[in-house]
Design an enzyme around this catalytic site. Structure first.
Site, mmCIF file in Angstrom:
data_model
loop_
_atom_site.group_PDB
_atom_site.id
_atom_site.type_symbol
_atom_site.label_atom_id
_atom_site.label_comp_id
_atom_site.label_asym_id
_atom_site.label_seq_id
_atom_site.Cartn_x
_atom_site.Cartn_y
_atom_site.Cartn_z
ATOM 1 N N SER A 45 0.839 -1.201 0.000
ATOM 2 C CA SER A 45 0.000 0.000 0.000
ATOM 3 C C SER A 45 0.872 1.248 0.000
ATOM 4 O O SER A 45 0.389 2.345 -0.282
ATOM 5 C CB SER A 45 -0.924 0.008 1.227
ATOM 6 O OG SER A 45 -0.187 -0.180 2.412
ATOM 7 N N ASP A 83 5.521 -7.155 2.581
ATOM 8 C CA ASP A 83 4.649 -7.589 1.488
ATOM 9 C C ASP A 83 5.480 -7.964 0.263
ATOM 10 O O ASP A 83 6.393 -7.224 -0.116
ATOM 11 C CB ASP A 83 3.754 -6.399 1.067
ATOM 12 C CG ASP A 83 2.288 -6.684 1.269
ATOM 13 O OD1 ASP A 83 1.920 -7.853 1.465
ATOM 14 O OD2 ASP A 83 1.509 -5.715 1.219
ATOM 15 N N GLU A 181 -9.055 -9.601 4.149
ATOM 16 C CA GLU A 181 -9.418 -8.213 3.822
ATOM 17 C C GLU A 181 -10.803 -8.138 3.159
ATOM 18 O O GLU A 181 -11.197 -9.025 2.395
ATOM 19 C CB GLU A 181 -8.357 -7.622 2.869
ATOM 20 C CG GLU A 181 -8.651 -6.181 2.475
ATOM 21 C CD GLU A 181 -7.478 -5.449 1.837
ATOM 22 O OE1 GLU A 181 -6.384 -6.034 1.715
ATOM 23 O OE2 GLU A 181 -7.676 -4.280 1.480
HETATM 24 O O1 KIV Z 1 -0.449 -3.388 1.639
HETATM 25 C C1 KIV Z 1 -1.071 -3.324 2.699
HETATM 26 O O2 KIV Z 1 -1.024 -2.335 3.447
HETATM 27 C C2 KIV Z 1 -1.905 -4.462 3.063
HETATM 28 C C3 KIV Z 1 -2.954 -4.223 4.089
HETATM 29 C C4 KIV Z 1 -4.117 -3.596 3.416
HETATM 30 C C5 KIV Z 1 -3.309 -5.466 4.801
HETATM 31 O O3 KIV Z 1 -1.764 -5.512 2.510
#
Ligand code: KIV
Length: 263
Positions: A45, A83, A181
């Site tokens: 994100s 991520d 989510e």
């Molecule tokens: O990228 C992110 O911040 C996420 C959250 C929305 C869980 O994957």
């Protein structure tokens, strides 16, 4: 200072207390979050709230590694989740090469992968090779273009069954926890009850094993849009604008810097 969580303590939290996860993209905020959050997510994100893009798709592994290092520098006592960005885990081999880079080039404690049953083989390959994985099921932001928008999941019986199957597949593949989510609350609850590892919700109601929010949303810095599930705990944008306006005014009037701020 709170003790840093381990994979084992995260797993043991299920049924005991909800886990607190928040995103961070830099050392400054990560340090501020460390005291209250159990886990800090360097989410892709960041491509939206840090880099100003319209979705997460163009986030790169280099970006994720750079920001994860910054977060690890700021929050040395936190469990850090990095991520894996879009396109970096399309095959087992690619996933392992890229996740290995994350582990070798940062101090992240695990990687996060979007996808349920269809990503189980990849999750298993990573966990078999010493990379801890947090799953991510339900609404998958990396699928926004292929799905034509952000669509809430769990609205039909079929979707409910498929989400439960996803969660079981992710657990069986070796993930130690997962994010769910944008899912109807009753379905998210059923998903959490179907597995023995913690299921951390975002836009998934409170009957799950923890919550995660994007920090720039919950602190009110991100103004473009506010999803229904975001509670703003602070009006960050107004606070920042007011402070910078005051600074600008004081520069114009030469009130700043006064004697106090002068050598
Ligand atoms: O990228 C992110 O911040 C996420 C959250 C929305 C869980 O994957």
């Amino acid at each position: 200072m709170n003790k840093k969580l381990t994979i084992s303590s995260i797993k043991k939290s299920k049924g005991v207390r909800p886990l607190v996860m928040i995103t961070a993209y830099d050392a400054l905020f990560a340090k501020l979050f460390e005291e209250s959050a159990d886990m800090i997510l360097v989410g892709d994100s960041l491509n939206m709230s840090f880099a100003g893009k319209s979705d997460t798709i163009s986030a790169t592994l280099e970006q994720m590694i750079y920001h994860t290092n910054a977060v690890c520098n700021g929050a040395k006592n936190s469990f850090i989740v990095c991520d894996m960005p879009f396109g970096t885990y399309v095959t087992k081999e690619k996933a392992l090469d890229n996740a290995t880079r994350v582990f070798q080039e940062t101090l992240a404690d695990c990687v996060k992968i979007e996808g349920g049953s269809h990503k189980a083989e990849i999750i298993k390959h990573l966990t078999d090779n010493g990379i801890a994985v947090c799953g991510h099921i339900g609404l998958l932001p990396q699928s926004v273009r292929s799905e034509g928008g952000y669509k809430v999941k769990g609205k039909t019986q079929e979707e409910k069954e498929s989400l439960i199957a996803d969660a079981k597949a992710v657990e069986e593949a070796g993930a130690f926890c997962m994010v769910i989510e944008g899912t109807k609350a009753d379905v998210a609850q059923a998903v959490a009850q179907a597995v023995t590892i913690p299921v951390i919700g975002i836009g998934a109601g409170h009957n799950v094993d923890g919550q995660v929010l994007v920090f720039s949303d919950m602190l009110g810095f991100f103004e473009d849009f506010t999803p229904k599930f975001v509670k703003k705990y602070m009006d960050g944008s107004t606070l920042v604008k007011t402070a910078v306006k005051q600074y600008a005014d004081e520069v114009q009037t030469r009130e700043f810097p006064s004697e106090k701020y002068t050598y």
